[in-house]
Design a protein around this motif. Structure first.
Motif, mmCIF file in Angstrom:
data_model
loop_
_atom_site.group_PDB
_atom_site.id
_atom_site.type_symbol
_atom_site.label_atom_id
_atom_site.label_comp_id
_atom_site.label_asym_id
_atom_site.label_seq_id
_atom_site.Cartn_x
_atom_site.Cartn_y
_atom_site.Cartn_z
ATOM 1 N N CYS A 40 -21.688 58.764 43.037
ATOM 2 C CA CYS A 40 -22.115 60.027 42.420
ATOM 3 C C CYS A 40 -22.084 61.138 43.466
ATOM 4 C CB CYS A 40 -23.531 59.904 41.856
ATOM 5 S SG CYS A 40 -23.655 58.765 40.464
ATOM 6 N N ASN A 41 -21.934 62.362 43.011
ATOM 7 C CA ASN A 41 -21.990 63.521 43.896
ATOM 8 C C ASN A 41 -23.063 64.458 43.352
ATOM 9 O OD1 ASN A 41 -21.251 65.108 46.080
ATOM 10 N ND2 ASN A 41 -19.813 66.291 44.852
ATOM 11 N N ILE A 42 -24.147 64.598 44.105
ATOM 12 C CA ILE A 42 -25.287 65.407 43.692
ATOM 13 C C ILE A 42 -25.254 66.688 44.526
ATOM 14 C CG2 ILE A 42 -27.793 65.466 43.422
ATOM 15 C CD1 ILE A 42 -26.286 63.238 41.780
ATOM 16 N N GLY A 43 -25.026 67.814 43.869
ATOM 17 C CA GLY A 43 -24.830 69.081 44.561
ATOM 18 C C GLY A 43 -26.098 69.655 45.161
ATOM 19 N N GLN A 44 -25.980 70.884 45.617
ATOM 20 C CA GLN A 44 -27.093 71.586 46.257
ATOM 21 C C GLN A 44 -28.147 71.987 45.228
ATOM 22 O OE1 GLN A 44 -26.094 74.573 49.272
ATOM 23 N NE2 GLN A 44 -27.271 76.033 48.041
ATOM 24 N N ASN A 45 -29.424 71.858 45.640
ATOM 25 C CA ASN A 45 -30.554 72.316 44.819
ATOM 26 C C ASN A 45 -30.631 71.612 43.466
ATOM 27 O OD1 ASN A 45 -32.870 73.946 44.556
ATOM 28 N ND2 ASN A 45 -31.734 75.371 43.270
ATOM 29 N N VAL A 46 -30.453 70.308 43.472
ATOM 30 C CA VAL A 46 -30.534 69.496 42.253
ATOM 31 C C VAL A 46 -31.852 68.720 42.289
ATOM 32 C CG1 VAL A 46 -29.541 67.504 41.039
ATOM 33 C CG2 VAL A 46 -28.047 69.285 41.966
ATOM 34 N N VAL A 47 -32.535 68.649 41.136
ATOM 35 C CA VAL A 47 -33.743 67.837 40.995
ATOM 36 C C VAL A 47 -33.467 66.765 39.956
ATOM 37 C CG1 VAL A 47 -36.168 67.806 40.293
ATOM 38 C CG2 VAL A 47 -35.282 69.727 41.623
ATOM 39 N N ILE A 48 -33.769 65.513 40.305
ATOM 40 C CA ILE A 48 -33.631 64.398 39.372
ATOM 41 C C ILE A 48 -34.997 63.756 39.233
ATOM 42 C CG2 ILE A 48 -32.487 62.213 38.896
ATOM 43 C CD1 ILE A 48 -30.081 63.298 40.456
ATOM 44 N N SER A 49 -35.537 63.798 38.016
ATOM 45 C CA SER A 49 -36.913 63.379 37.737
ATOM 46 C C SER A 49 -37.045 61.866 37.601
ATOM 47 C CB SER A 49 -37.389 64.051 36.441
ATOM 48 O OG SER A 49 -37.477 65.441 36.616
ATOM 49 N N SER A 65 -31.315 70.689 37.062
ATOM 50 C CA SER A 65 -32.484 69.820 37.010
ATOM 51 C C SER A 65 -32.278 68.817 35.881
ATOM 52 C CB SER A 65 -33.755 70.635 36.751
ATOM 53 O OG SER A 65 -34.017 71.494 37.842
ATOM 54 N N VAL A 66 -32.334 67.542 36.233
ATOM 55 C CA VAL A 66 -32.175 66.472 35.243
ATOM 56 C C VAL A 66 -33.569 65.904 35.011
ATOM 57 C CG1 VAL A 66 -30.937 64.380 34.606
ATOM 58 C CG2 VAL A 66 -29.886 66.009 36.197
ATOM 59 N N TYR A 67 -34.145 66.212 33.848
ATOM 60 C CA TYR A 67 -35.541 65.895 33.562
ATOM 61 C C TYR A 67 -35.727 64.512 32.960
ATOM 62 C CZ TYR A 67 -36.333 70.855 34.416
ATOM 63 O OH TYR A 67 -36.398 72.081 34.998
ATOM 64 N N ASP A 68 -36.996 64.050 32.943
ATOM 65 C CA ASP A 68 -37.347 62.770 32.333
ATOM 66 C C ASP A 68 -36.676 62.624 30.972
ATOM 67 O OD1 ASP A 68 -39.061 62.361 34.442
ATOM 68 O OD2 ASP A 68 -40.894 62.695 33.317
ATOM 69 N N ASN A 69 -36.319 61.373 30.652
ATOM 70 C CA ASN A 69 -35.754 60.993 29.365
ATOM 71 C C ASN A 69 -34.304 61.416 29.183
ATOM 72 O OD1 ASN A 69 -38.692 60.793 29.120
ATOM 73 N ND2 ASN A 69 -38.283 60.241 26.999
ATOM 74 N N PHE A 84 -30.937 71.018 31.200
ATOM 75 C CA PHE A 84 -31.490 70.032 30.271
ATOM 76 C C PHE A 84 -32.920 70.428 29.959
ATOM 77 C CE2 PHE A 84 -28.356 67.389 32.554
ATOM 78 C CZ PHE A 84 -27.686 66.827 31.478
ATOM 79 N N THR A 85 -33.393 70.106 28.756
ATOM 80 C CA THR A 85 -34.816 70.229 28.442
ATOM 81 C C THR A 85 -35.326 68.843 28.067
ATOM 82 O OG1 THR A 85 -34.586 70.655 26.059
ATOM 83 C CG2 THR A 85 -34.402 72.556 27.534
ATOM 84 N N ASN A 86 -36.653 68.671 28.020
ATOM 85 C CA ASN A 86 -37.173 67.387 27.543
ATOM 86 C C ASN A 86 -38.333 67.535 26.572
ATOM 87 O OD1 ASN A 86 -39.181 68.059 29.378
ATOM 88 N ND2 ASN A 86 -38.927 66.243 30.649
ATOM 89 N N THR A 95 -50.326 70.255 26.933
ATOM 90 C CA THR A 95 -49.646 69.130 27.570
ATOM 91 C C THR A 95 -48.899 68.339 26.515
ATOM 92 O OG1 THR A 95 -51.337 69.017 29.277
ATOM 93 C CG2 THR A 95 -49.983 67.047 28.956
ATOM 94 N N ARG A 96 -47.599 68.151 26.725
ATOM 95 C CA ARG A 96 -46.769 67.450 25.734
ATOM 96 C C ARG A 96 -45.929 66.351 26.382
ATOM 97 N NH1 ARG A 96 -46.173 72.756 22.530
ATOM 98 N NH2 ARG A 96 -47.483 72.249 20.742
ATOM 99 N N LYS A 97 -46.400 65.773 27.466
ATOM 100 C CA LYS A 97 -45.622 64.733 28.132
ATOM 101 C C LYS A 97 -45.382 63.521 27.242
ATOM 102 C CE LYS A 97 -46.509 65.951 32.860
ATOM 103 N NZ LYS A 97 -46.805 65.480 34.205
ATOM 104 N N ASP A 98 -46.238 63.304 26.261
ATOM 105 C CA ASP A 98 -46.036 62.190 25.338
ATOM 106 C C ASP A 98 -45.063 62.550 24.215
ATOM 107 O OD1 ASP A 98 -47.828 64.002 24.207
ATOM 108 O OD2 ASP A 98 -48.951 62.451 23.142
ATOM 109 N N GLU A 99 -44.517 63.758 24.250
ATOM 110 C CA GLU A 99 -43.569 64.204 23.224
ATOM 111 C C GLU A 99 -42.158 64.391 23.768
ATOM 112 O OE1 GLU A 99 -44.999 67.620 21.041
ATOM 113 O OE2 GLU A 99 -47.067 66.888 21.142
ATOM 114 N N TYR A 100 -41.889 63.904 24.991
ATOM 115 C CA TYR A 100 -40.539 64.021 25.536
ATOM 116 C C TYR A 100 -39.536 63.396 24.575
ATOM 117 C CZ TYR A 100 -42.362 65.209 30.209
ATOM 118 O OH TYR A 100 -42.970 65.794 31.287
#
Length: 194
Positions: A40-49, A65-69, A84-86, A95-100
């Protein structure tokens, strides 16, 4: 993490799985629990959750940014600053973490620069999402999608060439580069195996 390159400005938390040959460039953060495949090639300023699953040979360009789920299968291309959104209806005070919602990007799909993928959709194999498009529903395999919201305007080959097929209806076409044959019927485009 044998044979993995991580730029000195990036953070890779304990508990990640990163495949051989993967490169992680400047100012990126790979969080605990993320799984990245080989080459894989992960560029500059990338976040992987945490909880993100990324297949082999995935290219993630700068500022993504690659978010949960979110799951990216093999050979997916994420263009610069795509989103991406989640959570479907976020509020800072709720708080909606249980609604991803799960988002799945199938093998070989391209997500163009600055496009947005609203959570809860599946992007089909080798689909092509044009730059700046907003995807808010499932996308069939090989579909060429553009606009806000994204609509199908045609079909793309595995090689990334536009096929001489109507957006709807039926027909047959060959990839102008590989001569692979594609058939369109009932809103689905398929590669004909030899």
């Amino acid at each position: 993490m044998a044979d993995v390159f991580v730029h000195e400005s990036s953070y890779v938390d304990e508990g990640c799985v990163i495949g051989d040959g993967t490169k992680i460039w400047h100012f990126s953060h790979i969080m605990s629990g993320a799984r990245l495949g080989r080459r894989c090639n992960i560029g500059q300023n990338v976040v992987i959750s945490p909880g993100v699953v990324i297949g082999d040979n995935v290219k993630i360009q700068n500022n993504v940014s690659v978010y949960d789920n979110v799951t990216l299968e093999d050979d997916v291309f994420c263009g610069p600053s795509m989103v991406f959104t989640n959570v479907y209806n976020p509020r800072s005070a709720v708080t909606r973490k249980d609604e991803y919602r799960d988002t799945l990007v199938r093998r070989g799909a391209t997500l163009g620069a600055n496009c947005t993928i609203v959570c809860g959709v599946t992007i089909g194999e080798h689909a092509f999402i044009g730059a700046g498009s907003v995807v808010n529903r499932d996308v069939p395999a090989f579909a060429l999608m553009v606009g806000v919201p994204a609509r199908r305007i045609g079909w793309m080959s595995r090689y990334g060439e536009r096929l001489a097929l109507p957006a709807d209806g039926s027909g047959e076409a060959k990839c102008p580069h590989t001569d692979d044959r594609y058939v369109l019927r009932d809103g689905a485009c398929t590669l004909v195996t030899k």
